[in-house]
Design a protein around this motif. Structure first.
Motif, PDB file in Angstrom:
ATOM      1  N   GLY A 126       0.593  -1.262   0.117  1.00 16.86           N
ATOM      2  CA  GLY A 126      -0.018  -0.025  -0.113  1.00 16.86           C
ATOM      3  C   GLY A 126       0.973   1.339   0.052  1.00 16.86           C
ATOM      4  O   GLY A 126       2.135   1.105   0.395  1.00 16.86           O
ATOM      5  N   LEU A 127       0.399   2.339  -0.377  1.00 22.22           N
ATOM      6  CA  LEU A 127       1.101   3.520  -0.511  1.00 22.22           C
ATOM      7  C   LEU A 127       1.372   4.122   0.893  1.00 22.22           C
ATOM      8  O   LEU A 127       2.664   4.660   1.155  1.00 22.22           O
ATOM      9  CB  LEU A 127       0.251   4.577  -1.331  1.00 22.22           C
ATOM     10  CG  LEU A 127       0.978   5.958  -1.392  1.00 22.22           C
ATOM     11  CD1 LEU A 127       2.240   5.988  -2.435  1.00 22.22           C
ATOM     12  CD2 LEU A 127       0.155   6.911  -2.233  1.00 22.22           C
ATOM     13  N   GLY A 128       0.654   4.030   1.799  1.00 24.69           N
ATOM     14  CA  GLY A 128       0.643   4.412   3.196  1.00 24.69           C
ATOM     15  C   GLY A 128       1.873   3.554   3.760  1.00 24.69           C
ATOM     16  O   GLY A 128       3.009   4.174   4.537  1.00 24.69           O
ATOM     17  N   ASN A 129       1.858   2.273   3.585  1.00 32.08           N
ATOM     18  CA  ASN A 129       2.902   1.491   4.121  1.00 32.08           C
ATOM     19  C   ASN A 129       4.490   1.937   3.627  1.00 32.08           C
ATOM     20  O   ASN A 129       5.263   1.899   4.468  1.00 32.08           O
ATOM     21  CB  ASN A 129       2.732   0.057   3.943  1.00 32.08           C
ATOM     22  CG  ASN A 129       1.444  -0.364   4.805  1.00 32.08           C
ATOM     23  OD1 ASN A 129       1.159  -0.083   5.852  1.00 32.08           O
ATOM     24  ND2 ASN A 129       0.708  -1.537   4.408  1.00 32.08           N
ATOM     25  N   LEU A 130       4.404   1.998   2.276  1.00 31.85           N
ATOM     26  CA  LEU A 130       5.793   2.280   1.373  1.00 31.85           C
ATOM     27  C   LEU A 130       6.143   3.597   1.994  1.00 31.85           C
ATOM     28  O   LEU A 130       7.456   3.796   2.050  1.00 31.85           O
ATOM     29  CB  LEU A 130       5.276   2.302   0.258  1.00 31.85           C
ATOM     30  CG  LEU A 130       6.707   2.375  -0.738  1.00 31.85           C
ATOM     31  CD1 LEU A 130       7.383   1.083  -0.641  1.00 31.85           C
ATOM     32  CD2 LEU A 130       6.349   2.394  -2.255  1.00 31.85           C
ATOM     33  N   LEU A 131       5.402   4.732   2.226  1.00 27.76           N
ATOM     34  CA  LEU A 131       5.979   5.803   2.711  1.00 27.76           C
ATOM     35  C   LEU A 131       6.200   5.900   4.007  1.00 27.76           C
ATOM     36  O   LEU A 131       7.438   6.405   4.268  1.00 27.76           O
ATOM     37  CB  LEU A 131       4.735   7.043   2.614  1.00 27.76           C
ATOM     38  CG  LEU A 131       4.084   7.304   1.431  1.00 27.76           C
ATOM     39  CD1 LEU A 131       2.825   8.276   1.544  1.00 27.76           C
ATOM     40  CD2 LEU A 131       5.035   8.125   0.605  1.00 27.76           C
ATOM     41  N   PHE A 132       5.618   5.229   4.785  1.00 27.00           N
ATOM     42  CA  PHE A 132       6.386   4.954   6.373  1.00 27.00           C
ATOM     43  C   PHE A 132       7.510   3.964   6.326  1.00 27.00           C
ATOM     44  O   PHE A 132       8.566   4.575   7.046  1.00 27.00           O
ATOM     45  CB  PHE A 132       4.914   4.161   7.254  1.00 27.00           C
ATOM     46  CG  PHE A 132       5.674   3.627   8.452  1.00 27.00           C
ATOM     47  CD1 PHE A 132       5.794   4.530   9.565  1.00 27.00           C
ATOM     48  CD2 PHE A 132       6.204   2.441   8.697  1.00 27.00           C
ATOM     49  CE1 PHE A 132       6.318   3.923  10.926  1.00 27.00           C
ATOM     50  CE2 PHE A 132       6.670   2.151   9.935  1.00 27.00           C
ATOM     51  CZ  PHE A 132       6.438   2.871  10.982  1.00 27.00           C
ATOM     52  N   ILE A 141       9.661  -5.413  -8.819  1.00 28.50           N
ATOM     53  CA  ILE A 141       9.734  -6.747  -8.310  1.00 28.50           C
ATOM     54  C   ILE A 141       8.571  -7.396  -7.644  1.00 28.50           C
ATOM     55  O   ILE A 141       8.561  -8.199  -6.866  1.00 28.50           O
ATOM     56  CB  ILE A 141      11.139  -7.140  -7.479  1.00 28.50           C
ATOM     57  CG1 ILE A 141      11.021  -6.359  -6.256  1.00 28.50           C
ATOM     58  CG2 ILE A 141      12.540  -6.793  -8.266  1.00 28.50           C
ATOM     59  CD1 ILE A 141      12.240  -6.412  -5.279  1.00 28.50           C
ATOM     60  N   GLY A 142       7.583  -6.332  -7.542  1.00 29.82           N
ATOM     61  CA  GLY A 142       6.139  -6.819  -6.698  1.00 29.82           C
ATOM     62  C   GLY A 142       6.173  -6.500  -5.363  1.00 29.82           C
ATOM     63  O   GLY A 142       5.171  -7.217  -4.568  1.00 29.82           O
ATOM     64  N   LEU A 143       6.893  -5.789  -4.736  1.00 32.68           N
ATOM     65  CA  LEU A 143       6.942  -5.387  -3.441  1.00 32.68           C
ATOM     66  C   LEU A 143       6.629  -3.962  -3.140  1.00 32.68           C
ATOM     67  O   LEU A 143       6.635  -3.498  -1.929  1.00 32.68           O
ATOM     68  CB  LEU A 143       8.431  -5.733  -2.646  1.00 32.68           C
ATOM     69  CG  LEU A 143       8.695  -7.069  -2.740  1.00 32.68           C
ATOM     70  CD1 LEU A 143      10.102  -7.229  -2.195  1.00 32.68           C
ATOM     71  CD2 LEU A 143       7.686  -8.181  -1.979  1.00 32.68           C
ATOM     72  N   GLY A 144       6.185  -3.357  -4.330  1.00 30.74           N
ATOM     73  CA  GLY A 144       5.873  -1.674  -3.795  1.00 30.74           C
ATOM     74  C   GLY A 144       4.686  -1.632  -3.473  1.00 30.74           C
ATOM     75  O   GLY A 144       3.616  -2.203  -2.804  1.00 30.74           O
TER      76      GLY A 144
END
Length: 243
Positions: free
Chosen positions: A102-108, A182-185
């Motif tokens: 998710g975008l929020g998780n990636l930002l954090f 790689i599918g982890l973003g």
């Protein structure tokens, strides 16, 4: 009697044309529109993470550099733990632990792992500046430590922070592109530049549909180059040691 026509998908993997400037992707979506929208998300990730990580690094670096002692030692050890792992590997580990794209998780995760460079730079500047005469005068007049740190010393350290923040924008955009490839973003429904490139993992797409990976790749390359040139220009203008 109803006659049904067989389904056809004429817009799938369509090469660049007047109707679709960048062609279409593997499911018929206009690639030009996706690159534009994906740029909004990718630039948002880069700018937000660069600014927030610089804010955190500047605050922690100011505290460590000004107070020193056990506080400085503890923060240095924490930063060394983070820097013991390659940045991308550390981010991949945290993404796997969170186990949710998710975008929020990636930002954090980016902010959580991206403050060390700014922290060390600000700490070193504070350690060299806190012995200056004007700082001693402020302390002699009874000015609060927070006032001294953030109103007297920190403005003199803003130039390298601004340059570091600018170059970190490009760094986080590349990190997001690598993870999404790689599918982890972020989730596939969010059209970042990395997610658009994710479709190019197939060999048939790389060899037969060159436009699907060429245009988002060019967008990433040109933007990162522009950010790096901007950072170099700001360094030349703001760094007094080079003048």
């Amino acid at each position: 009697m109803w006659i049904t026509t067989p389904p056809c998908f004429p817009t799938w993997k369509k090469p660049p044309s007047g109707a679709n400037l960048f062609g279409t992707d593997t499911i018929g979506r206009d690639l030009f529109a996706r690159v534009l929208v994906g740029g909004c998300y990718s630039i948002l990730i880069g700018v937000f993470c660069a600014v927030m990580s610089s804010v955190i690094g500047a605050i922690l670096g100011a505290v460590a550099g000004y107070f020193g002692g056990k506080m400085d030692t503890a923060l240095i050890r924490i930063s060394e733990i983070f820097q013991a792992f390659p940045q991308l590997v550390l981010v991949m580990m945290l993404v796997a632990i969170v186990n949710k794209r998710g975008l929020g998780n990636l930002l954090f995760i980016f902010v959580f792992t991206g403050w060390m460079t700014t922290f060390r730079m600000v700490r070193n500047e504070f350690m060299s500046i806190k012995g200056e005469t004007y700082v001693k005068v402020c302390e002699a007049f009874g000015m609060s430590k927070n006032n001294i740190m953030f109103k007297q010393i920190l403005p003199n350290v803003m130039s390298p922070i601004i340059v570091s923040t600018t170059t970190n924008v490009a760094f986080f955009i590349l990190q997001e592109a690598a993870l999404s490839f790689i599918g982890l973003g972020v989730a596939d429904s969010t059209p970042t530049w990395g997610n658009i490139l994710n479709a190019a993992k197939s060999v048939s797409v790389v060899t037969n549909q060159w436009w699907i990976w060429l245009f988002p790749g060019l967008a990433i390359s040109l933007f990162v180059l522009a950010i790096n040139f901007l950072g170099d220009g700001l360094r030349d203008v703001l760094d007094a040691k080079q003048q």
